[in-house]
Design a protein around this motif. Structure first.
Motif, mmCIF file in Angstrom:
data_model
loop_
_atom_site.group_PDB
_atom_site.id
_atom_site.type_symbol
_atom_site.label_atom_id
_atom_site.label_comp_id
_atom_site.label_asym_id
_atom_site.label_seq_id
_atom_site.Cartn_x
_atom_site.Cartn_y
_atom_site.Cartn_z
ATOM 1 N N GLY A 1 0.801 -1.227 0.000
ATOM 2 C CA GLY A 1 0.000 0.000 0.000
ATOM 3 C C GLY A 1 0.825 1.263 0.000
ATOM 4 N N GLU A 2 2.113 1.147 -0.307
ATOM 5 C CA GLU A 2 2.978 2.333 -0.294
ATOM 6 C C GLU A 2 3.663 2.485 -1.648
ATOM 7 O OE1 GLU A 2 5.353 3.081 3.415
ATOM 8 O OE2 GLU A 2 4.810 0.996 3.774
ATOM 9 N N THR A 3 4.028 3.723 -1.926
ATOM 10 C CA THR A 3 4.818 3.995 -3.123
ATOM 11 C C THR A 3 5.982 4.878 -2.724
ATOM 12 O OG1 THR A 3 3.326 5.831 -3.619
ATOM 13 C CG2 THR A 3 2.947 3.780 -4.801
ATOM 14 N N ARG A 4 6.964 4.983 -3.588
ATOM 15 C CA ARG A 4 8.139 5.777 -3.241
ATOM 16 C C ARG A 4 7.807 7.252 -3.120
ATOM 17 N NH1 ARG A 4 12.508 4.885 -7.453
ATOM 18 N NH2 ARG A 4 13.610 6.331 -6.103
ATOM 19 N N SER A 5 6.905 7.737 -3.951
ATOM 20 C CA SER A 5 6.525 9.152 -3.869
ATOM 21 C C SER A 5 5.096 9.245 -3.349
ATOM 22 C CB SER A 5 6.627 9.799 -5.244
ATOM 23 O OG SER A 5 5.580 9.337 -6.069
ATOM 24 N N PRO A 6 4.722 10.376 -2.760
ATOM 25 C CA PRO A 6 3.385 10.485 -2.154
ATOM 26 C C PRO A 6 2.247 10.273 -3.151
ATOM 27 C CG PRO A 6 4.791 12.312 -1.472
ATOM 28 C CD PRO A 6 5.550 11.578 -2.519
ATOM 29 N N PRO B 1 16.377 12.555 -5.282
ATOM 30 C CA PRO B 1 16.938 12.319 -3.935
ATOM 31 C C PRO B 1 15.912 12.433 -2.814
ATOM 32 C CG PRO B 1 18.307 13.848 -5.197
ATOM 33 C CD PRO B 1 17.043 13.671 -5.973
ATOM 34 N N LEU B 2 14.752 13.020 -3.094
ATOM 35 C CA LEU B 2 13.733 13.184 -2.040
ATOM 36 C C LEU B 2 12.995 11.882 -1.750
ATOM 37 C CD1 LEU B 2 12.102 16.575 -3.107
ATOM 38 C CD2 LEU B 2 13.909 16.177 -1.427
ATOM 39 N N PHE B 3 13.091 10.899 -2.660
ATOM 40 C CA PHE B 3 12.307 9.674 -2.503
ATOM 41 C C PHE B 3 13.160 8.549 -1.923
ATOM 42 C CE2 PHE B 3 10.403 11.605 -6.491
ATOM 43 C CZ PHE B 3 9.391 12.246 -5.804
ATOM 44 N N PRO B 4 12.541 7.632 -1.131
ATOM 45 C CA PRO B 4 13.320 6.490 -0.629
ATOM 46 C C PRO B 4 13.814 5.637 -1.799
ATOM 47 C CG PRO B 4 10.973 6.196 -0.199
ATOM 48 C CD PRO B 4 11.138 7.591 -0.704
#
Ligand code: ZN
Length: 267
Positions: A160-165, A200-203
């Motif tokens: 249920g998660e993604t690298r960006s919001p 660089p802002l994303f995991p």
């Protein structure tokens, strides 16, 4: 004059972003004369109320026009990545595409118990030929973007998660031997943005290969029985998963990168 321009700009922007937002703005302009108060904040509050009411009504009447909303708040196998898409009325598809997306998500949840499949931008609720910008082809209810399945640095699946919001713009890195069909293309008149400054802002998560492999296998096999005609993805992702199929195609170098999401479309 300036006021008319300002309102015209607001109507245009809201229409492009949400389809019904421009009409809600005009309705709020018509209704504000009946309010005992005045001022910009009062008008904005009125607009928010009118827009929210219009969004709820749209949710009910869009099926009469052949578009179904994808679920926004649910623990089912398929859900929209963020209610932001629902608030902007960007979560509508034809009944056939809804059925296909649910069948796909149910398959993923039964193959990998507990897996939630995330929908991103779909289509607007009304009118064929009205594109959901910036996706020019999402204009007939038959196109849907799905999030990739990710695992974190520890190898754990991030359900249920993604690298960006929003699920977009976090592009997967190419491997040294990956196919790079756009490497020598000129970056001119293209929607193919790399957005290097944003990365660089994303995991730094990788795709979860088992789910991704099964997802592409289903979409390009059983998916055909549900009307899925094309799956757009950057070639380096199916290549590294060892998957090759006519249905899985490259979207071309002028379109946006497709290694942050999967685009599916029906016949
Ligand atoms: Zn798409």
């Amino acid at each position: 004059m300036l006021r008319i321009l300002r309102h015209g700009f607001a109507v245009l922007l809201l229409t492009l972003l949400t389809q019904i937002g421009g009409l809600a703005w005009l309705l709020a302009l018509a209704l504000r004369r009946f309010l005992p108060w005045s001022g910009r904040l009062v008008f904005l509050a009125l607009f928010v109320c009118v827009y929210a009411a219009a969004t709820l009504v749209t949710h009910q009447v869009a099926p009469l026009f052949g578009r179904m909303p994808l679920p926004c708040f649910t623990s089912a196998s398929l859900t929209v990545r963020t209610s932001f898409y629902c608030a902007l009325n960007r979560n509508y598809v034809t009944p056939e595409l809804k059925e296909a997306a649910e069948a796909f998500a149910d398959h993923m949840a039964s193959s990998f118990p507990g897996t939630t499949t995330l929908a991103l931008d779909a289509n607007f609720p009304f009118v064929s030929g009205f594109p959901l910008l910036p996706h020019l082809s999402h204009d007939d209810g038959r196109k849907l973007d799905l999030a990739l399945y990710y695992r974190d640095d520890g190898g754990n699946f991030r359900n249920g998660e993604t690298r960006s919001p929003l699920g977009y713009f976090a592009f997967q890195q190419l491997l040294a031997n990956s196919p790079q069909p756009c490497a020598d293309r000129r970056r001119f008149l293209t929607l193919r943005w790399d957005l290097a400054w944003l990365q660089p802002l994303f995991p730094d998560w990788d795709i979860e290969p088992e789910r991704m492999k099964e997802a592409l296998r289903w979409l390009s096999n059983e998916g055909r029985n549900h009307g899925i005609e094309k799956v757009f993805l950057e070639p380096h992702i199916p290549a590294r998963l060892g998957i090759s199929n006519d249905t899985i195609r490259f979207q071309g170098c002028r379109a946006a990168r497709h290694d942050d999401h999967i685009h599916i479309q029906l016949r």
